[in-house]
Enzyme design. Structure first.
Site, PDB file in Angstrom:
ATOM      1  N   ASP A  81       0.788  -1.250   0.000  1.00 56.21           N
ATOM      2  CA  ASP A  81       0.000   0.000   0.000  1.00 56.21           C
ATOM      3  C   ASP A  81       0.814   1.290   0.000  1.00 56.21           C
ATOM      4  O   ASP A  81       0.465   2.255   0.702  1.00 56.21           O
ATOM      5  CB  ASP A  81      -0.959   0.000   1.196  1.00 56.21           C
ATOM      6  CG  ASP A  81      -1.988  -1.109   1.140  1.00 56.21           C
ATOM      7  OD1 ASP A  81      -1.920  -1.949   0.230  1.00 56.21           O
ATOM      8  OD2 ASP A  81      -2.857  -1.148   2.036  1.00 56.21           O
ATOM      9  N   LYS A 105      -7.061  -4.825  -3.210  1.00 54.86           N
ATOM     10  CA  LYS A 105      -7.869  -5.365  -2.126  1.00 54.86           C
ATOM     11  C   LYS A 105      -8.852  -4.322  -1.616  1.00 54.86           C
ATOM     12  O   LYS A 105      -8.712  -3.133  -1.876  1.00 54.86           O
ATOM     13  CB  LYS A 105      -6.960  -5.826  -0.985  1.00 54.86           C
ATOM     14  CG  LYS A 105      -6.075  -4.716  -0.415  1.00 54.86           C
ATOM     15  CD  LYS A 105      -5.048  -5.264   0.557  1.00 54.86           C
ATOM     16  CE  LYS A 105      -4.100  -4.207   1.062  1.00 54.86           C
ATOM     17  NZ  LYS A 105      -4.714  -3.155   1.879  1.00 54.86           N
ATOM     18  N   CYS A 145      -2.081  -2.332   7.654  1.00 56.00           N
ATOM     19  CA  CYS A 145      -2.084  -3.290   6.542  1.00 56.00           C
ATOM     20  C   CYS A 145      -0.816  -4.130   6.461  1.00 56.00           C
ATOM     21  O   CYS A 145      -0.866  -5.287   6.044  1.00 56.00           O
ATOM     22  CB  CYS A 145      -2.347  -2.570   5.225  1.00 56.00           C
ATOM     23  SG  CYS A 145      -4.000  -1.825   5.171  1.00 56.00           S
TER      24      CYS A 145
END
Length: 203
Positions: free
Chosen positions: A16, A111, A153
């Site tokens: 990310d 995602k 994450c």
């Protein structure tokens, strides 16, 4: 930057490192520096890994994950909406890499289309393959996990990797957390689950 011993059967999971998490709608302090460091690291080490994988939040309708009154633990302001500039990889990756960062990426998963999507293992690539399927198809036996945010994450991806039987390392020098306390708590969970957390070098 630290030199790490790399298992040649391992995958590097870059979590990310996206515009919204660096200087967009949900910025994490130190995100730009992290992105450049990740780019530099991948430039030096991509050929040492079995696989380099990026994950991206790619939200369409994530329900309660978006909130107008976020608590920044379970709910957040809107971010990384599918198809927007905020959801793209941050250009500091290219700066650190010294060129097109994605040229070193073997697989990319997105995602969180319809959920919070913290873990990269919830993501799929353009062909619909999930992360675990991609890793096993390439004979990956261990994971190094880096990126944004270590408190959320990165930790979730590491924990899911451990649950699936992969030895996992989290490299904090190549990661950044939303808060020091949040990162510490998340990394304690990773260690308790059997993962290795490599601390940042002392300054």
């Amino acid at each position: 930057m630290t030199t790490y011993d790399i298992d040649p059967t391992s995958a590097l999971i870059v979590v990310d490192v996206q515009n919204d998490f660096v200087d967009g709608s949900l910025p994490v302090s130190g995100g730009a520096e992290c992105a450049r460091a990740v780019g530099e690291y991948v430039a030096r080490t991509a050929d040492s890994y079995q696989l380099v994988v990026t994950t991206q939040d790619w939200h369409v309708d994530p329900g309660h994950h978006f909130s107008d009154e976020p608590d920044f633990e379970d709910t957040f302001p809107p971010h990384c909406r599918a198809g927007t500039e905020g959801a793209e990889l941050h250009p500091a990756l290219d700066e650190g890499f010294g060129g097109d960062f994605t040229s070193a990426v073997d697989a990319a998963v997105r995602k969180g289309q319809d959920n919070s999507g913290y873990s990269g293992f919830q993501g799929v690539d353009a062909s619909g393959r999930d992360l675990d399927s991609i890793l096993r198809a390439h004979g990956v036996a261990a994971l190094d996990v880096i990126g944004i945010a270590s408190s959320h994450c990165v930790a979730a991806t590491a924990l899911d990797g451990l649950e699936r039987g992969y030895p996992v390392r989290v490299m904090l020098e190549l990661s950044v957390g939303v808060s020091e306390a949040g990162e510490s708590e998340a990394m304690t969970r990773v260690r308790d689950a059997g993962g290795i957390v490599i601390e940042r070098p002392a300054t």
